[in-house]
Design a protein around this motif. Structure first.
Motif, PDB file in Angstrom:
ATOM      1  N   ALA A  34      43.055  34.494  39.135  1.00 47.99           N
ATOM      2  CA  ALA A  34      43.164  33.270  39.586  1.00 47.99           C
ATOM      3  C   ALA A  34      41.772  32.785  40.314  1.00 47.99           C
ATOM      4  N   GLY A  35      40.903  33.881  40.312  1.00 47.53           N
ATOM      5  CA  GLY A  35      39.487  33.333  41.064  1.00 47.53           C
ATOM      6  C   GLY A  35      39.531  33.556  42.670  1.00 47.53           C
ATOM      7  N   LYS A  36      40.507  34.353  42.923  1.00 46.50           N
ATOM      8  CA  LYS A  36      40.570  34.629  44.368  1.00 46.50           C
ATOM      9  C   LYS A  36      39.873  35.914  44.666  1.00 46.50           C
ATOM     10  N   HIS A  37      39.235  36.018  45.874  1.00 38.83           N
ATOM     11  CA  HIS A  37      39.052  37.613  46.352  1.00 38.83           C
ATOM     12  C   HIS A  37      40.146  38.426  46.876  1.00 38.83           C
ATOM     13  N   VAL A  38      40.074  39.502  46.741  1.00 40.41           N
ATOM     14  CA  VAL A  38      41.392  40.145  46.925  1.00 40.41           C
ATOM     15  C   VAL A  38      41.394  41.352  48.022  1.00 40.41           C
ATOM     16  N   ILE A  39      42.059  41.435  48.755  1.00 39.32           N
ATOM     17  CA  ILE A  39      42.182  42.509  49.799  1.00 39.32           C
ATOM     18  C   ILE A  39      43.835  43.227  49.308  1.00 39.32           C
ATOM     19  N   CYS A  40      43.718  44.446  48.916  1.00 46.63           N
ATOM     20  CA  CYS A  40      44.787  45.238  48.524  1.00 46.63           C
ATOM     21  C   CYS A  40      44.840  46.267  49.664  1.00 46.63           C
ATOM     22  N   LYS A  49      35.640  42.396  39.120  1.00 45.46           N
ATOM     23  CA  LYS A  49      34.000  42.604  38.547  1.00 45.46           C
ATOM     24  C   LYS A  49      34.301  41.541  37.399  1.00 45.46           C
ATOM     25  N   GLU A  50      35.454  41.463  36.402  1.00 42.68           N
ATOM     26  CA  GLU A  50      35.387  40.458  35.465  1.00 42.68           C
ATOM     27  C   GLU A  50      35.425  39.104  36.040  1.00 42.68           C
ATOM     28  N   ASN A  51      35.956  38.888  36.826  1.00 38.55           N
ATOM     29  CA  ASN A  51      36.440  37.620  37.407  1.00 38.55           C
ATOM     30  C   ASN A  51      35.419  37.291  38.427  1.00 38.55           C
ATOM     31  N   ASN A  52      34.441  38.145  38.990  1.00 40.18           N
ATOM     32  CA  ASN A  52      33.438  37.763  39.752  1.00 40.18           C
ATOM     33  C   ASN A  52      34.056  37.456  41.189  1.00 40.18           C
ATOM     34  N   VAL A  53      34.984  38.301  41.622  1.00 40.11           N
ATOM     35  CA  VAL A  53      35.509  38.159  42.896  1.00 40.11           C
ATOM     36  C   VAL A  53      35.154  39.376  43.612  1.00 40.11           C
ATOM     37  N   LYS A  54      35.332  39.183  44.931  1.00 43.71           N
ATOM     38  CA  LYS A  54      35.167  40.500  45.488  1.00 43.71           C
ATOM     39  C   LYS A  54      36.449  41.459  46.046  1.00 43.71           C
ATOM     40  N   ALA A 102      36.069  38.714  55.298  1.00 43.98           N
ATOM     41  CA  ALA A 102      35.694  37.325  55.406  1.00 43.98           C
ATOM     42  C   ALA A 102      34.118  37.199  55.416  1.00 43.98           C
ATOM     43  N   LYS A 103      33.432  38.004  56.438  1.00 45.05           N
ATOM     44  CA  LYS A 103      31.949  37.941  56.664  1.00 45.05           C
ATOM     45  C   LYS A 103      31.480  38.585  55.246  1.00 45.05           C
ATOM     46  N   HIS A 104      31.907  39.541  54.671  1.00 45.63           N
ATOM     47  CA  HIS A 104      31.318  40.144  53.224  1.00 45.63           C
ATOM     48  C   HIS A 104      31.442  38.798  52.391  1.00 45.63           C
ATOM     49  N   VAL A 105      32.487  37.991  52.266  1.00 46.30           N
ATOM     50  CA  VAL A 105      32.544  37.198  51.287  1.00 46.30           C
ATOM     51  C   VAL A 105      31.699  35.673  51.552  1.00 46.30           C
ATOM     52  N   ALA A 115      35.045  48.440  53.000  1.00 49.37           N
ATOM     53  CA  ALA A 115      36.171  49.364  52.500  1.00 49.37           C
ATOM     54  C   ALA A 115      36.504  48.678  51.052  1.00 49.37           C
ATOM     55  N   PRO A 116      35.274  49.172  50.279  1.00 42.43           N
ATOM     56  CA  PRO A 116      35.345  48.637  48.853  1.00 42.43           C
ATOM     57  C   PRO A 116      36.404  49.211  47.982  1.00 42.43           C
ATOM     58  N   GLY A 117      36.615  48.850  46.696  1.00 38.65           N
ATOM     59  CA  GLY A 117      37.651  49.245  45.887  1.00 38.65           C
ATOM     60  C   GLY A 117      37.254  50.707  45.384  1.00 38.65           C
ATOM     61  N   GLU A 118      36.038  50.872  45.329  1.00 36.67           N
ATOM     62  CA  GLU A 118      35.644  52.246  44.919  1.00 36.67           C
ATOM     63  C   GLU A 118      36.119  53.379  46.148  1.00 36.67           C
ATOM     64  N   MET A 119      36.057  52.908  47.344  1.00 38.07           N
ATOM     65  CA  MET A 119      36.666  53.868  48.462  1.00 38.07           C
ATOM     66  C   MET A 119      38.343  54.102  48.095  1.00 38.07           C
ATOM     67  N   GLY A 120      38.881  53.108  47.845  1.00 44.20           N
ATOM     68  CA  GLY A 120      40.592  53.016  47.579  1.00 44.20           C
ATOM     69  C   GLY A 120      40.505  54.308  46.129  1.00 44.20           C
ATOM     70  N   LYS A 121      39.741  53.966  45.288  1.00 46.13           N
ATOM     71  CA  LYS A 121      39.785  54.869  44.127  1.00 46.13           C
ATOM     72  C   LYS A 121      39.257  56.081  44.342  1.00 46.13           C
ATOM     73  N   ARG A 122      38.501  56.354  45.015  1.00 40.27           N
ATOM     74  CA  ARG A 122      38.090  57.901  45.624  1.00 40.27           C
ATOM     75  C   ARG A 122      38.964  58.424  46.187  1.00 40.27           C
ATOM     76  N   ASP A 123      40.030  57.939  47.113  1.00 39.20           N
ATOM     77  CA  ASP A 123      40.939  58.549  47.730  1.00 39.20           C
ATOM     78  C   ASP A 123      42.103  58.665  46.947  1.00 39.20           C
ATOM     79  N   MET A 124      42.347  57.897  45.808  1.00 37.15           N
ATOM     80  CA  MET A 124      43.300  58.084  44.881  1.00 37.15           C
ATOM     81  C   MET A 124      42.967  59.596  43.919  1.00 37.15           C
ATOM     82  N   ILE A 125      41.652  59.790  43.678  1.00 38.47           N
ATOM     83  CA  ILE A 125      41.132  60.568  42.606  1.00 38.47           C
ATOM     84  C   ILE A 125      41.404  61.896  43.673  1.00 38.47           C
ATOM     85  N   ILE A 126      41.388  61.835  44.947  1.00 34.96           N
ATOM     86  CA  ILE A 126      41.586  63.161  45.842  1.00 34.96           C
ATOM     87  C   ILE A 126      43.085  63.505  45.764  1.00 34.96           C
ATOM     88  N   VAL A 127      44.025  62.167  45.864  1.00 37.26           N
ATOM     89  CA  VAL A 127      45.414  62.186  45.939  1.00 37.26           C
ATOM     90  C   VAL A 127      45.795  63.189  44.640  1.00 37.26           C
TER      91      VAL A 127
END
Ligand code: NAD
Length: 378
Positions: free
Chosen positions: A130-136, A155-160, A330-333, A341-353
């Protein structure tokens, strides 16, 4: 001069053009910076459960760079209650079925997904499309594969994309990171961290249902202890071994109750973590070559409390961590500041899980991790 809309401004900032092109023209850059600092981004909360109701929405009354602009709920009765309480516009209220038309709503800049863990992937991808930046919210998803799907959609939708790791914005956490980086107490040799609480409630709650939660204590609280082990040493682990303990199998039928894990780090440091749905734990202690420092409590909503071997207490004025976290995003956007706290940090922690669950399945066998600097934000 062509006037940039908020959306095109964010898009430019997202592409990093702000830094390279606009900042080379100082008067123009100043004008945009001032404008963006004055502009508050609209956030839509998806899932109006306990965390949204008691933490995120009240925090959005304290944020400087974002505000509660909309809601997405599956419970009809909540629509009117939230509309009235937060003075929301009717057009900014969505349900799970009509959520995708949020794409046409310029009031909403950021979608914040605070649903049960297994629902994160679907709603984050829909928000990105939907073209919205995302916090998960944490844990980012229930598998590494799902984390990748969210990262790729953004990445594909160019949102943060940011993960709801509120402790990354907390001043106590950042003080600890400073001690580690500056070797204030020498080299960190051993880190001990606990993250748990006693679950006695409804045995049918989603947190105890693997298909909704992805796992038990480890998915829920364990990510805090994984995070403290990493910022307590300032690096990613190179291996993990883990053990699971079950004392109330009648209650914890489907999900893990207590897990301990040990991490090794490339510089010889070691960490031990405990996470539980059957024991309280809220602590980080770093033992160093020239003393120690600790946070206890270390990851509750605050105030956090800390001490060092010098006899000092670590103290900062109380501010809601969630307000700091959403303002940081919001400042990042708006200004292309660092995504802490980028997505890669969440992914890294899931690799560890996943490695922890694999170690348990293999009787505690040490699992090698090849994380490099994935998810390390310095
Ligand atoms: P909750 O149970 O209080 O709320 C869950 C929400 O999801 C409710 O509004 C519920 O109606 C909705 N929902 C939709 N489909 C559902 C389904 N099939 N089953 C159950 N609920 C369903 O949970 P919460 O505590 O608000 O947690 C939501 C998310 O926020 C989780 O990912 C959790 O890990 C995260 N969280 C993060 C923190 C933090 O400190 N960062 C704290 C609490 C929760």
């Amino acid at each position: 001069m062509k006037k940039l809309s908020r959306r095109s401004f964010s898009g430019i900032a997202a592409k990093g053009i702000l830094g390279t092109t606009l900042l080379s023209n100082m008067p123009l850059a100043k004008a945009f910076t001032t404008k963006s600092m004055n502009k508050k981004l609209g956030i839509a909360l998806v899932g109006l459960g306990s965390y949204s109701e008691h933490q995120l929405a009240p925090s959005l009354l304290e944020t400087e760079h974002c505000y509660l602009a909309g809601i997405v709920t599956g419970t009809k009765e909540k629509e009117g209650i939230w509309k009235e309480k937060y003075n929301l516009s009717k057009k900014n209220i969505y349900n799970y079925d009509n959520f995708d038309i949020i794409a046409k709503n310029d009031d909403i800049d950021i979608v914040y997904v605070a649903l049960p863990n297994s629902m994160h992937v679907d709603f984050c991808i829909r928000a990105a499309k939907a073209g919205k930046h995302v916090i998960c919210e944490k844990p980012m998803a229930v598998s590494v594969e799902e984390c990748d799907a969210i990262i790729n959609a953004c990445k594909e939708n160019n949102v943060k994309l940011g993960v709801g790791y509120r402790m990354q914005s907390d001043p106590y956490t950042n003080e600890v990171k400073k001690y580690v980086k500056e070797k204030t107490f020498g080299d960190v040799l051993f880190v001990s961290s606990d993250a748990g609480y006693v679950s006695n409630g409804n045995p049918y709650q989603w947190r105890l249902n693997k298909s909704l939660s992805g796992g038990g204590a480890l998915m829920n609280m364990g990510v805090y202890a994984i995070q403290t082990s990493i910022y307590g040493t300032g690096q990613n682990p190179i291996s993990v071994s883990a053990q699971e303990f079950s004392t109330r199998p009648d209650y914890f039928k489907d999900t893990d109750e207590t897990i301990t894990a040990q991490f090794k780090f490339a510089n010889g440091a070691v960490a031990h973590m405990m996470t539980s749905h059957n024991a309280n734990g809220n602590r980080l202690k770093c033992h160093c070559s020239n003393g120690w420092f600790e946070l206890d409590p270390a990851h509750s909503y605050g105030p956090i409390s800390g001490r060092t071997s010098n006899g000092d207490t670590i103290e900062f004025p109380f501010k809601r961590q969630q307000a700091l976290q959403m303002d940081d995003f919001a400042k990042h956007v708006l200004l292309d500041t660092k995504n802490i706290a980028p997505g890669e940090m969440g992914k890294r922690d899931m690799i560890i899980v996943e490695a922890i669950y694999k170690s348990i399945a293999e009787g505690g066998k040490e699992q090698a991790l090849s994380l490099g600097d994935l998810g390390i934000v310095s």
